[in-house]
Write a protein that holds these residues in place. Sequence first.
Motif, short mmCIF file in Angstrom:
data_model
loop_
_atom_site.label_atom_id
_atom_site.label_comp_id
_atom_site.label_asym_id
_atom_site.label_seq_id
_atom_site.Cartn_x
_atom_site.Cartn_y
_atom_site.Cartn_z
N LEU A 22 39.42 35.08 52.90
CA LEU A 22 38.71 34.40 54.00
C LEU A 22 37.75 35.34 54.71
O LEU A 22 36.64 34.95 55.08
N TRP A 23 38.15 36.59 54.88
CA TRP A 23 37.31 37.58 55.54
C TRP A 23 36.03 37.84 54.74
O TRP A 23 34.93 37.83 55.29
N ILE A 24 36.17 38.01 53.43
CA ILE A 24 35.01 38.27 52.56
C ILE A 24 34.03 37.10 52.62
O ILE A 24 32.82 37.27 52.79
N VAL A 25 34.56 35.88 52.50
CA VAL A 25 33.71 34.69 52.51
C VAL A 25 33.05 34.50 53.87
O VAL A 25 31.85 34.17 53.95
N SER A 26 33.78 34.74 54.95
CA SER A 26 33.24 34.54 56.30
C SER A 26 32.09 35.50 56.59
O SER A 26 31.04 35.09 57.11
N ILE A 27 32.27 36.78 56.25
CA ILE A 27 31.21 37.77 56.49
C ILE A 27 30.00 37.46 55.63
O ILE A 27 28.85 37.52 56.11
N ALA A 28 30.23 37.11 54.36
CA ALA A 28 29.11 36.79 53.46
C ALA A 28 28.34 35.57 53.97
O ALA A 28 27.10 35.56 53.95
N THR A 29 29.06 34.56 54.46
CA THR A 29 28.41 33.36 54.97
C THR A 29 27.62 33.66 56.24
O THR A 29 26.48 33.18 56.41
N LEU A 30 28.19 34.46 57.12
CA LEU A 30 27.50 34.83 58.36
C LEU A 30 26.20 35.57 58.05
O LEU A 30 25.14 35.27 58.63
N LEU A 31 26.25 36.51 57.12
CA LEU A 31 25.05 37.26 56.73
C LEU A 31 24.02 36.33 56.08
O LEU A 31 22.81 36.47 56.31
N ALA A 32 24.50 35.38 55.27
CA ALA A 32 23.58 34.43 54.63
C ALA A 32 22.88 33.56 55.66
O ALA A 32 21.71 33.23 55.51
N ILE A 33 23.61 33.17 56.71
CA ILE A 33 23.00 32.38 57.79
C ILE A 33 21.93 33.21 58.50
O ILE A 33 20.82 32.73 58.78
N VAL A 34 22.27 34.48 58.80
CA VAL A 34 21.35 35.37 59.51
C VAL A 34 20.07 35.58 58.71
O VAL A 34 18.97 35.69 59.28
N VAL A 35 20.18 35.62 57.39
CA VAL A 35 19.00 35.85 56.54
C VAL A 35 18.36 34.53 56.11
O VAL A 35 17.14 34.36 56.18
N GLY A 36 19.18 33.57 55.66
CA GLY A 36 18.65 32.35 55.06
C GLY A 36 17.99 31.39 56.03
O GLY A 36 16.94 30.81 55.72
#
Length: 213
Positions: A22-36
């Motif tokens: 869950l931690w890996i997916v949450s951080i990856a999703t947050l970064l994707a939102i910040v960039v995407g």
Amino acid sequence: MNFWSFVSQNRLEIASLTAEHLWIVSIATLLAIVVGVPLGVLITRKPALRKPVIAIANIIQTIPSLALFGFLLPAPWIGERAGRLAILALMLYSLLPMIRNTYAGIAGVDRAIIEAARAMGLTDWQLLYKVELPLAASVILAGIRIAVVISIGLATIAAAIGAGGLGELIFRGLTMVNNAVILAGAIPAAIMALLADVLIGWLEERFAPPREA
């Protein structure tokens, strides 16, 4: 050993790997939102960038996940921790739905509303955060929903490079040819994906613009 016996005896490890997943997916999703999301906004303002930006995101999406992990391994700036590499790879995979849905949501806002807002004297920035983003929120959330569900599944492959998560149980079960161990990793991942889909789907409906009677 059957599935329930394995779960009972290894419940703490399964809980720990679930939290790590869950931690890996949450951080990856947050970064994707910040960039995407900013990239999606950018291509609504700079139409000439739309095709190259979406094309690059499309190309990343077509790279097989294990191959992408392999391509990123030699990158020294990521660091030695496999978790960082997994987060970066998942972030890259999440960019396409983020960018496309942000663009589609903003581009789909009624032009009459845009013109009325401009006539009221709103600047481009005010127009974006007071009008366009609120009206496009449900479409953007749909992109986040797709990205999260995909990331939860792809994160299981990250165990192949030692990044942890529920994929560790799946790969261990494959090595042992033990379905109980495989299911101990696969079932929590599937439940996590279903819960994320339901939760973000609920948010998507809450932020949807009211329909005309």
